[in-house]
Design a protein around this motif. Sequence first.
Motif, PDB file in Angstrom:
ATOM      1  N   VAL A   1       6.683   3.139   8.250  1.00  0.00           N
ATOM      2  CA  VAL A   1       6.246   3.528   6.903  1.00  0.00           C
ATOM      3  C   VAL A   1       7.423   4.241   6.232  1.00  0.00           C
ATOM      4  O   VAL A   1       7.546   5.465   6.310  1.00  0.00           O
ATOM      5  CB  VAL A   1       4.996   4.446   6.952  1.00  0.00           C
TER       6      VAL A   1
ATOM      7  N   LEU B   1      -3.267   4.374   8.389  1.00  0.00           N
ATOM      8  CA  LEU B   1      -3.140   3.079   7.710  1.00  0.00           C
ATOM      9  C   LEU B   1      -2.394   2.072   8.579  1.00  0.00           C
ATOM     10  O   LEU B   1      -2.759   0.892   8.638  1.00  0.00           O
ATOM     11  CB  LEU B   1      -2.418   3.250   6.370  1.00  0.00           C
ATOM     12  N   ASP B   2      -1.343   2.540   9.249  1.00  0.00           N
ATOM     13  CA  ASP B   2      -0.585   1.645  10.113  1.00  0.00           C
ATOM     14  C   ASP B   2      -1.467   1.103  11.233  1.00  0.00           C
ATOM     15  O   ASP B   2      -1.457  -0.099  11.528  1.00  0.00           O
ATOM     16  CB  ASP B   2       0.626   2.385  10.684  1.00  0.00           C
TER      17      ASP B   2
ATOM     18  N   ILE C   1       3.515  -0.836   4.098  1.00  0.00           N
ATOM     19  CA  ILE C   1       3.000   0.509   3.817  1.00  0.00           C
ATOM     20  C   ILE C   1       4.215   1.391   3.536  1.00  0.00           C
ATOM     21  O   ILE C   1       5.147   1.458   4.337  1.00  0.00           O
ATOM     22  CB  ILE C   1       2.166   1.057   4.992  1.00  0.00           C
TER      23      ILE C   1
ATOM     24  N   SER D   1      -0.432   8.037   6.874  1.00  0.00           N
ATOM     25  CA  SER D   1       0.456   6.896   7.136  1.00  0.00           C
ATOM     26  C   SER D   1       0.118   6.259   8.482  1.00  0.00           C
ATOM     27  O   SER D   1       0.052   5.025   8.618  1.00  0.00           O
ATOM     28  CB  SER D   1       1.921   7.343   7.151  1.00  0.00           C
TER      29      SER D   1
ATOM     30  N   HIS E   1      -4.130  -1.471  10.088  1.00  0.00           N
ATOM     31  CA  HIS E   1      -3.614  -2.796   9.737  1.00  0.00           C
ATOM     32  C   HIS E   1      -2.978  -3.539  10.910  1.00  0.00           C
ATOM     33  O   HIS E   1      -3.062  -4.778  10.969  1.00  0.00           O
ATOM     34  CB  HIS E   1      -2.595  -2.690   8.594  1.00  0.00           C
TER      35      HIS E   1
ATOM     36  N   ILE F   1       0.869  -1.179   0.000  1.00  0.00           N
ATOM     37  CA  ILE F   1       0.000   0.000   0.000  1.00  0.00           C
ATOM     38  C   ILE F   1       0.905   1.227   0.000  1.00  0.00           C
ATOM     39  O   ILE F   1       1.830   1.331   0.819  1.00  0.00           O
ATOM     40  CB  ILE F   1      -0.920   0.021   1.232  1.00  0.00           C
TER      41      ILE F   1
END
Length: 293
Positions: free
Chosen positions: A76, A54-55, A103, A51, A58, A37
């Motif tokens: 990231v 998203l981290d 990511i 960032s 997940h 991603i």
Amino acid sequence: MDLPRPEMFDFHGVHMTHYFTDNWEKVQNFKARPNDIVVATYPKSGTTWVSYILDLLHFRQTDAERENTVPLDERVPFLEFFMPSLYTPGTEMADMLSTTPRIIKTHLPVQFMPKSFWEQSCRIVYVARNAKDNVVSYFHFDCTEKIQPEPGDWKSFLQRFKDGKMVFGSWYDHVCGWWEKKQMYSNIHYMFFEDLVEDTGREIRGLCSFLGLSPSEDEREKIRGAVQFDVMKANPLTNLEDDTTLDFSISQFMRKGKVGDWKNHFTVAQNEQFDEHYKQMMKNATLQFRTEI
């Protein structure tokens, strides 16, 4: 740390510095994986914010210790960043990531993206920010970040931004280039900084939909709380407090995170001139931005 400010140069039609071109062959030959991603942005558009979201989406539930011990810029990695005297090159950091998915963040304009990301149909989250707030944030960042070119005064910086003579090139080319790519490549989720400020929860739900994730409402709400600007600013792992290239006596890495701060910087004349220039530059674009919410 005393570092000489780098000079910008024209690199295939885009202004860059050596920190982002010295590792060019490895960047261009980077081997993407299908579940990678990418967070793609023009500088100072919400890269760190997205960032982190998203981290957490997940990995928060499976690896809470990592969240509390590993700086975000290691979780990231910044693909094209190359300063081997101080940091592991971005390509190597990405290759060493043990997480699935990986990511990876980038500021590359769309035409510079390594071809393997397209070949592997990777999902890309692009974040755009209105030009007026973007230039203000970029100015303060360049005053603080010693590996950026000398910023000069606000007036000359604003002119340089309008002329596209910025590291990673023209804001106009960047946001429009990625917008055009989105019309042809369905795996781009194009987001706006202003929407994130207005309703973070809604934007997190949109990201979950794009990524095929289904956290509980309670988990989403906890993440929304963790990614509020003041919480992230107080977190040394997201505010890059160990970054020796930043001069924190000038500004924090995370400064304001607001929409409309441009009003504290633009004179009336600068605002009128900017609006006129903007109208010309964006006359053929279908992309719409908000400068206040």
